[in-house]
Scaffold this motif. Structure first.
Motif, PDB file in Angstrom:
ATOM      1  N   GLU A   1       0.895  -0.677   0.495  1.00 34.06           N
ATOM      2  CA  GLU A   1       0.001  -0.237  -0.316  1.00 34.06           C
ATOM      3  C   GLU A   1       0.936   1.288  -0.073  1.00 34.06           C
ATOM      4  OE1 GLU A   1      -1.604  -0.961   3.967  1.00 34.06           O
ATOM      5  OE2 GLU A   1      -2.961  -2.365   3.202  1.00 34.06           O
ATOM      6  N   ILE A   2       0.660   2.313  -0.819  1.00 35.30           N
ATOM      7  CA  ILE A   2       1.085   3.618  -1.177  1.00 35.30           C
ATOM      8  C   ILE A   2       1.558   4.765   0.144  1.00 35.30           C
ATOM      9  CG2 ILE A   2       1.800   5.707  -1.848  1.00 35.30           C
ATOM     10  CD1 ILE A   2       1.180   4.035  -4.815  1.00 35.30           C
ATOM     11  N   VAL A   3       2.259   4.480   1.045  1.00 36.46           N
ATOM     12  CA  VAL A   3       2.308   5.231   2.186  1.00 36.46           C
ATOM     13  C   VAL A   3       2.771   6.981   1.476  1.00 36.46           C
ATOM     14  CG1 VAL A   3       3.301   6.073   4.229  1.00 36.46           C
ATOM     15  CG2 VAL A   3       3.446   3.548   3.466  1.00 36.46           C
ATOM     16  N   TYR A   4       4.095   6.878   0.838  1.00 38.85           N
ATOM     17  CA  TYR A   4       3.988   8.230   0.386  1.00 38.85           C
ATOM     18  C   TYR A   4       4.582   7.989  -1.047  1.00 38.85           C
ATOM     19  CZ  TYR A   4       4.709   9.586   5.526  1.00 38.85           C
ATOM     20  OH  TYR A   4       4.423   9.960   6.827  1.00 38.85           O
ATOM     21  N   ARG A   5       4.187   9.332  -1.882  1.00 40.25           N
ATOM     22  CA  ARG A   5       4.374   8.931  -3.375  1.00 40.25           C
ATOM     23  C   ARG A   5       6.189   9.239  -3.581  1.00 40.25           C
ATOM     24  NH1 ARG A   5       0.695   6.984  -6.470  1.00 40.25           N
ATOM     25  NH2 ARG A   5      -1.276   7.374  -5.306  1.00 40.25           N
ATOM     26  N   SER A   6       6.545   9.119  -4.141  1.00 38.63           N
ATOM     27  CA  SER A   6       8.392   9.132  -4.572  1.00 38.63           C
ATOM     28  C   SER A   6       8.197  11.316  -4.738  1.00 38.63           C
ATOM     29  CB  SER A   6       8.399   9.063  -6.353  1.00 38.63           C
ATOM     30  OG  SER A   6       9.569   9.220  -6.264  1.00 38.63           O
ATOM     31  N   THR A   7       9.034  11.445  -4.505  1.00 35.39           N
ATOM     32  CA  THR A   7       9.421  12.581  -4.804  1.00 35.39           C
ATOM     33  C   THR A   7      10.570  12.986  -5.885  1.00 35.39           C
ATOM     34  OG1 THR A   7      11.180  12.941  -2.410  1.00 35.39           O
ATOM     35  CG2 THR A   7       8.632  13.584  -2.603  1.00 35.39           C
ATOM     36  N   LEU A   8      11.003  11.943  -6.510  1.00 28.25           N
ATOM     37  CA  LEU A   8      12.571  12.523  -7.360  1.00 28.25           C
ATOM     38  C   LEU A   8      12.421  13.145  -8.350  1.00 28.25           C
ATOM     39  CD1 LEU A   8      12.956   7.970  -8.466  1.00 28.25           C
ATOM     40  CD2 LEU A   8      14.731  10.544  -7.257  1.00 28.25           C
ATOM     41  N   ALA A   9      11.167  13.541  -8.694  1.00 29.34           N
ATOM     42  CA  ALA A   9      11.315  14.401  -9.828  1.00 29.34           C
ATOM     43  C   ALA A   9      11.740  15.868  -9.105  1.00 29.34           C
ATOM     44  CB  ALA A   9      10.003  14.557 -10.107  1.00 29.34           C
ATOM     45  N   ASP A  10      11.673  16.412  -7.669  1.00 34.85           N
ATOM     46  CA  ASP A  10      11.378  17.236  -6.804  1.00 34.85           C
ATOM     47  C   ASP A  10      13.146  16.976  -6.506  1.00 34.85           C
ATOM     48  OD1 ASP A  10       9.177  18.429  -8.000  1.00 34.85           O
ATOM     49  OD2 ASP A  10       8.569  17.250  -5.996  1.00 34.85           O
ATOM     50  N   ALA A  11      14.025  16.076  -6.946  1.00 32.94           N
ATOM     51  CA  ALA A  11      15.275  15.714  -6.253  1.00 32.94           C
ATOM     52  C   ALA A  11      16.216  16.836  -6.881  1.00 32.94           C
ATOM     53  CB  ALA A  11      15.876  14.549  -6.694  1.00 32.94           C
ATOM     54  N   THR A  12      17.347  17.180  -5.155  1.00 32.58           N
ATOM     55  CA  THR A  12      17.954  18.692  -6.504  1.00 32.58           C
ATOM     56  C   THR A  12      19.363  17.523  -6.721  1.00 32.58           C
ATOM     57  OG1 THR A  12      17.548  19.230  -4.045  1.00 32.58           O
ATOM     58  CG2 THR A  12      19.732  20.074  -5.353  1.00 32.58           C
ATOM     59  N   ILE A  13      19.931  18.031  -7.986  1.00 33.84           N
ATOM     60  CA  ILE A  13      20.904  17.458  -9.150  1.00 33.84           C
ATOM     61  C   ILE A  13      22.022  18.021  -8.934  1.00 33.84           C
ATOM     62  CG2 ILE A  13      21.609  17.132 -11.017  1.00 33.84           C
ATOM     63  CD1 ILE A  13      18.701  15.344 -10.649  1.00 33.84           C
ATOM     64  N   ARG A  14      23.201  17.499  -8.005  1.00 31.15           N
ATOM     65  CA  ARG A  14      24.719  19.070  -8.451  1.00 31.15           C
ATOM     66  C   ARG A  14      25.383  18.710  -8.946  1.00 31.15           C
ATOM     67  NH1 ARG A  14      23.262  18.775  -2.821  1.00 31.15           N
ATOM     68  NH2 ARG A  14      22.185  20.549  -2.132  1.00 31.15           N
ATOM     69  N   ASP A  15      25.597  19.308  -9.511  1.00 27.24           N
ATOM     70  CA  ASP A  15      26.978  18.792 -10.754  1.00 27.24           C
ATOM     71  C   ASP A  15      26.969  17.623 -11.497  1.00 27.24           C
ATOM     72  OD1 ASP A  15      28.791  21.100  -9.368  1.00 27.24           O
ATOM     73  OD2 ASP A  15      29.101  19.298  -7.975  1.00 27.24           O
ATOM     74  N   GLY A  16      25.065  17.036 -11.813  1.00 23.26           N
ATOM     75  CA  GLY A  16      25.522  16.056 -12.448  1.00 23.26           C
ATOM     76  C   GLY A  16      24.841  15.623 -11.892  1.00 23.26           C
ATOM     77  N   ARG A  17      24.775  15.492 -10.768  1.00 25.93           N
ATOM     78  CA  ARG A  17      24.840  14.094  -9.792  1.00 25.93           C
ATOM     79  C   ARG A  17      23.462  14.316  -8.865  1.00 25.93           C
ATOM     80  NH1 ARG A  17      28.224  10.371  -9.370  1.00 25.93           N
ATOM     81  NH2 ARG A  17      30.616  10.464 -10.437  1.00 25.93           N
TER      82      ARG A  17
END
Ligand SMILES: [Zn+2]
Length: 322
Positions: free
Chosen positions: A32-48
């Motif tokens: 059961e989903i507890v929290y949806r992914s937040t990957l779309a809002d992840a911080t990218i630093r120096d390409g990582r």
């Protein structure tokens, strides 16, 4: 209600979470989903990607209640998160407090030890646990630490043998260790049972194992909800006391104890880690004005420790003797 897992995507250049995990206890593939992914809002630093800036979709197993990330990055992408990490686990200025925390862990596990010859610390960081074990009489000190900066510090402990291999890539003999420790390791793994079964074989019969993980059922976790800091890309599993014990039982360990653990930190460090920025700013100002940044606090921070052992004989024999 079981909900099918949705694959989340970053922008076209970013990594994609496509590896489906199952419940590590009962193998149930969907949660059961507890929290949806937040990957779309992840911080990218120096390409990582900053692993602390997002979490995967977080699910709860409908059968046993274990909370787990899925889908996650594929194996290579997960390794990159670690290889890219160049720092030791102990924050600048917090070394003495990291040591105090390890001493408290050692005091918890020590009553379960029958012999003190060889110890293996998986994810040994700068080696405090190995050094504490050495001072208590252990002579064979083995550490696994893929982060080079941390491994180089651990190597300076007299008698320590440190490998920068991943544990699964390094061969240790069977029936070899009196103690294996896993401080903040089990919840990072893709297949915790595989590691625990391996560790079981490398322990001597009667040997002790000790693990610390974040407690997703703690007051702190409940109060912070989705802001609970362990919800990040380094963690695949989120245990409670009961799911942690069940995982170890599944891997044929005898449970000695599951207890909340305490961490020592300076007040300044804790304030800096406060996850709610407006509160952090106000408290930081007060603490600085009162010159309290260096004050050491020893508090429960939503972690649990498990002490378990490889039974002396097979579980059937152990049962018949009781
Ligand atoms: Zn389950």
């Amino acid at each position: 209600m079981a909900t099918s897992v949705t694959v989340q995507r970053l922008d076209s250049s970013g990594p994609e979470a496509s590896q489906q995990l199952c419940c590590a206890i009962c193998g149930t593939p969907e949660g059961e989903i507890v929290y949806r992914s937040t990957l779309a809002d992840a911080t990218i630093r120096d390409g990582r990607i900053d692993p602390y800036s997002a979490h995967y979709q977080i699910n709860r197993c409908p059968r046993c209640g274990l909370v787990f990330s899925s889908p996650i990055f594929d194996t290579e992408q997960v390794r990159e998160l670690y290889v890219a990490s160049t720092e030791t686990n102990i924050a600048v200025g917090e070394d003495a407090n990291g040591r105090r925390t390890m001493e408290r862990y050692y005091a918890l596990l020590r009553p379960a030890l029958t012999r003190r010859e060889r110890v293996l610390d998986i994810g040994c960081d700068v080696g405090h646990m190995l050094d504490i074990a050495r001072l208590d009489g252990f002579s064979g000190l083995h550490g696994v630490e893929p982060v080079g900066a941390a491994a180089r510090v651990a190597e300076t402990i007299p008698g320590a043998t440190i490998t920068t291999d991943f544990y699964e890539d390094h061969a240790y003999p069977p029936d070899y260790f009196d103690l294996i420790t896993l401080i903040h390791v089990v919840d990072h793994l893709v297949e915790p049972s595989m590691l625990l079964e391996r560790a079981w074989k490398q322990l001597k019969p009667g040997g002790a194992i000790f693990a610390v993980v974040h407690n997703s059922d703690s007051l702190l976790a409940r109060a912070l909800g989705e802001r609970f800091p362990p919800y990040n890309l380094f963690h695949n599993y989120f245990f409670s006391s009961s799911t942690l014990a069940r995982l170890f039982q599944k891997c044929a360990f005898e449970i000695v104890d599951v207890v909340p653990t305490y961490n020592s930190y300076s007040l300044g460090f804790l304030v800096d880690k406060t996850p709610i920025p407006p509160i952090r700013r106000v408290v930081a100002r007060v603490v600085t004005l009162a010159h309290l940044n260096a004050l050491v606090l020893t508090i429960p921070l939503g972690n649990i420790g498990i002490v378990a052992r490889r039974p002396l004989a097979s579980s059937d024999d152990a049962r018949s003797r009781r």
